[in-house]
Design a protein around this motif. Structure first.
Motif, PDB file in Angstrom:
ATOM      1  N   ASP A 188     -11.274 -58.179  59.453  1.00 12.12           N
ATOM      2  CA  ASP A 188     -12.348 -57.456  59.969  1.00 12.12           C
ATOM      3  C   ASP A 188     -12.356 -56.037  59.640  1.00 12.12           C
ATOM      4  OD1 ASP A 188     -13.540 -59.660  62.488  1.00 12.12           O
ATOM      5  OD2 ASP A 188     -10.961 -59.681  62.490  1.00 12.12           O
TER       6      ASP A 188
ATOM      7  N   GLY B  26      -8.121 -48.681  71.173  1.00 16.80           N
ATOM      8  CA  GLY B  26      -9.054 -47.675  71.434  1.00 16.80           C
ATOM      9  C   GLY B  26      -8.741 -46.493  72.327  1.00 16.80           C
TER      10      GLY B  26
ATOM     11  N   ARG C  56      -9.640 -52.728  62.794  1.00 13.72           N
ATOM     12  CA  ARG C  56     -10.379 -53.739  63.703  1.00 13.72           C
ATOM     13  C   ARG C  56      -9.647 -55.193  63.390  1.00 13.72           C
ATOM     14  NH1 ARG C  56     -14.782 -52.857  66.398  1.00 13.72           N
ATOM     15  NH2 ARG C  56     -15.434 -54.760  66.134  1.00 13.72           N
TER      16      ARG C  56
ATOM     17  N   GLN D  83      -8.947 -59.385  65.049  1.00 13.23           N
ATOM     18  CA  GLN D  83      -9.269 -60.409  66.094  1.00 13.23           C
ATOM     19  C   GLN D  83      -8.349 -60.974  66.616  1.00 13.23           C
ATOM     20  OE1 GLN D  83     -10.887 -64.398  64.553  1.00 13.23           O
ATOM     21  NE2 GLN D  83     -12.612 -63.486  65.021  1.00 13.23           N
TER      22      GLN D  83
ATOM     23  N   THR E 281     -12.499 -58.863  69.191  1.00 18.35           N
ATOM     24  CA  THR E 281     -12.170 -57.938  68.046  1.00 18.35           C
ATOM     25  C   THR E 281     -11.721 -56.748  68.762  1.00 18.35           C
ATOM     26  OG1 THR E 281     -13.585 -58.912  66.321  1.00 18.35           O
ATOM     27  CG2 THR E 281     -12.698 -56.479  65.957  1.00 18.35           C
TER      28      THR E 281
ATOM     29  N   ASP F  70     -10.120 -52.798  68.490  1.00 17.60           N
ATOM     30  CA  ASP F  70      -9.734 -51.406  67.827  1.00 17.60           C
ATOM     31  C   ASP F  70      -8.274 -50.960  67.909  1.00 17.60           C
ATOM     32  OD1 ASP F  70     -12.334 -51.243  66.610  1.00 17.60           O
ATOM     33  OD2 ASP F  70     -13.174 -50.477  68.241  1.00 17.60           O
TER      34      ASP F  70
END
Length: 382
Positions: free
Chosen positions: A263, A294, A302, A304, A341, A343
Motif C-alpha cells: 500500500d 499515526g 501504509r 493493510q 490500512t 499508517d
C-alpha cells in the motif's frame, strides 16, 4: 546470603565432543536473584548442576563468598536445590519430607519442629503437614519441595525449572509466590527456566544462553531494551521483536532505511548510522509496542491489516512490510479491522539494527553509531 561468581567455567563430556559450557563468566551479589534462560539444550541445567556439585566442571572456578567450591562435594557446598520433578519421598508425610534433611544433619527434635512450623507458615501449607505427596496437587507438591529446601537455610537456593509441570494459571500464581518468598528471605537464588516471561518478572539479573555460551548478561530491562544480538532480541519478549530486512540508501547526503508494503513506502530517517553500513545486509528490529499508529510527524508506512488477535489487554495486528510479517500492538478498544490500512511509524530511537549474516547488534539510530560495549556484549568469535 552469599555472593556467587563463575570464572571461565567450562564443561565437556569427552574429547571429540563439543563443549556443553564454554567460558561462562557470571557474578551476582549477595541476595540477588539470577535467571539462567534459554532454549532446551542450551546448557542452563548443566550449569545449575555444576553449581550444585552434581556435575564436575572441566575448567574454571565456582566461588561462593570468594571461596572456590569447585572441588567440594554437594553436601559441603551449603546449597539447596529444588528440582523440576519435585523429588518428594512418596511414603513420607509433608512434615517428614520437610524435616528429612534436618534429621540427616542431626538437629535436635525441638529445633526441627520449630523449623518445619516456620517453613509451613511461610508457604501456607500448615494444613497439609500430615498428608502424603500422592494426596497433593502439583502446586502443593511444589510448595513442599520448596519447603524442604527452605528448611535448610542454605547460602544459595537453586531452582531447576520448578514450574514447568504446572498448568498456566498455577504457574502465574507460583511465580508470584516465589518472588514474594525471595523478597522476604533475601537469599541468593539461581533459577533456571526456558520461559522468558519468568525471566523478565523474577530476576534481578538475567543470563541468556545458547549452545553453552552466555549471549548476554544484565538486568531484565537491559536485556529487553538493548539486546546484544538477534537471538537475544527474538528470544526475550512476547510477542517477539519484529525483524525486517532493510536496505539503506542515501537521500540528500544522509542514510535512510527503505520500507515497502503493498500500500505504500516510506524512508525511515536513521540519524547517527555509520556510513559503512550502506550496502550491507541489515535487519531492522523493533518491538510490537514501539510500532506507532499515526502518532505524530514521523514518516509513516501504509500497510493493510491481515490478521487481528485480541488478547484482552491489547490487540495484536499483523501487516506485511518488506515482504515480512510485522506485529503491532494496538489498544484493546482499537477500531481496526482486517482489511483496514494503518499508517505505521517507527520511533527512530527505538529502532535497532543487526548484521543479517552474523546476527550482531550494530547500533541504535538516534542514540549512537555503535552500541556501547558496557551495555551490549558482543558474541565471541565474531
Amino acid at each position: 546470603m552469599a555472593t556467587l561468581e563463575l570464572r571461565n567455567v567450562n564443561k565437556s563430556y569427552g574429547s571429540g565432543l563439543a563443549d556443553t559450557l564454554k567460558n561462562i563468566e557470571l557474578s551476582i551479589d549477595s541476595g540477588e536473584f539470577l535467571i539462567l534462560v534459554g532454549p532446551s539444550g542450551c546448557g542452563k541445567s548443566t550449569l545449575m548442576n555444576c553449581i550444585a556439585g552434581l556435575e564436575d566442571i572441566s575448567g574454571g572456578a565456582i566461588l561462593v563468598d570468594g571461596q572456590d567450591i569447585s572441588g567440594m562435594s554437594p553436601k559441603d557446598r551449603d546449597i539447596a536445590m529444588v528440582f523440576q520433578s519435585y523429588a518428594l519421598y512418596p511414603t513420607m508425610s509433608v512434615r517428614e519430607n520437610i524435616a528429612f534433611g534436618l534429621k540427616i544433619r542431626k538437629l535436635p527434635p525441638a529445633e526441627i519442629d520449630a523449623e518445619v512450623a516456620r517453613v509451613a507458615r511461610l508457604l501456607q501449607i500448615e494444613h497439609l503437614l500430615q498428608r502424603k505427596p500422592g494426596q497433593l496437587s502439583g502446586g502443593q507438591q511444589q510448595r513442599v519441595a520448596m519447603g524442604r529446601a527452605l528448611a535448610r537455610r542454605p547460602k544459595i537456593y537453586l531452582f531447576d525449572e520448578p514450574l514447568s509441570n504446572l498448568d498456566a494459571k498455577l504457574r502465574v500464581e507460583m511465580r508470584t509466590e516465589i518472588k514474594l518468598m525471595h523478597q522476604r528471605l533475601k537469599t541468593t537464588t539461581v533459577y533456571v527456566t526456558h520461559d522468558q516471561i519468568e525471566a523478565m518478572t523474577l530476576g534481578d539479573k538475567v543470563a541468556v544462553m545458547k549452545d553453552g555460551v552466555i549471549q548476554q548478561f544484565g538486568t531484565p530491562r537491559e536485556i529487553y531494551n538493548d539486546p546484544a544480538n538477534l537471538f537475544v532480541a527474538g528470544f526475550m519478549g512476547s510477542p517477539p521483536m519484529n525483524f525486517i530486512p532493510l536496505r539503506l540508501q542515501r537521500r540528500d547526503g544522509r542514510l535512510v532505511g527503505l520500507l515497502d508494503s503493498a500500500d505504500g513506502h516510506c524512508e525511515l530517517p536513521l540519524g547517527g548510522v555509520d556510513g559503512e553500513l550502506e550496502g550491507r545486509e541489515l535487519i531492522l528490529g523493533i518491538r510490537p509496542e514501539q510500532v506507532l499508529v499515526g502518532a505524530g510527524d514521523l514518516p509513516a508506512i501504509r500497510a493493510q491489516v491481515q490478521v487481528l488477535e485480541p488478547t484482552g489487554p491489547d490487540t495484536l495486528a499483523f501487516v506485511e512490510i518488506n515482504q515480512t510479517k510485522v506485529c503491532c500492538r494496538l489498544a484493546p478498544d482499537s477500531p481496526a479491522r482486517v482489511g483496514d490500512t494503518l499508517d505505521l511509524q517507527f520511533a527512530p530511537d527505538k529502532v535497532l539494527l543487526f548484521d543479517a549474516r552474523s546476527g550482531e547488534r550494530l547500533c541504535v539510530p538516534g542514540k549512537a553509531a555503535v552500541a556501547e560495549p558496557a551495555r551490549v556484549a558482543r558474541l565471541k568469535g565474531l
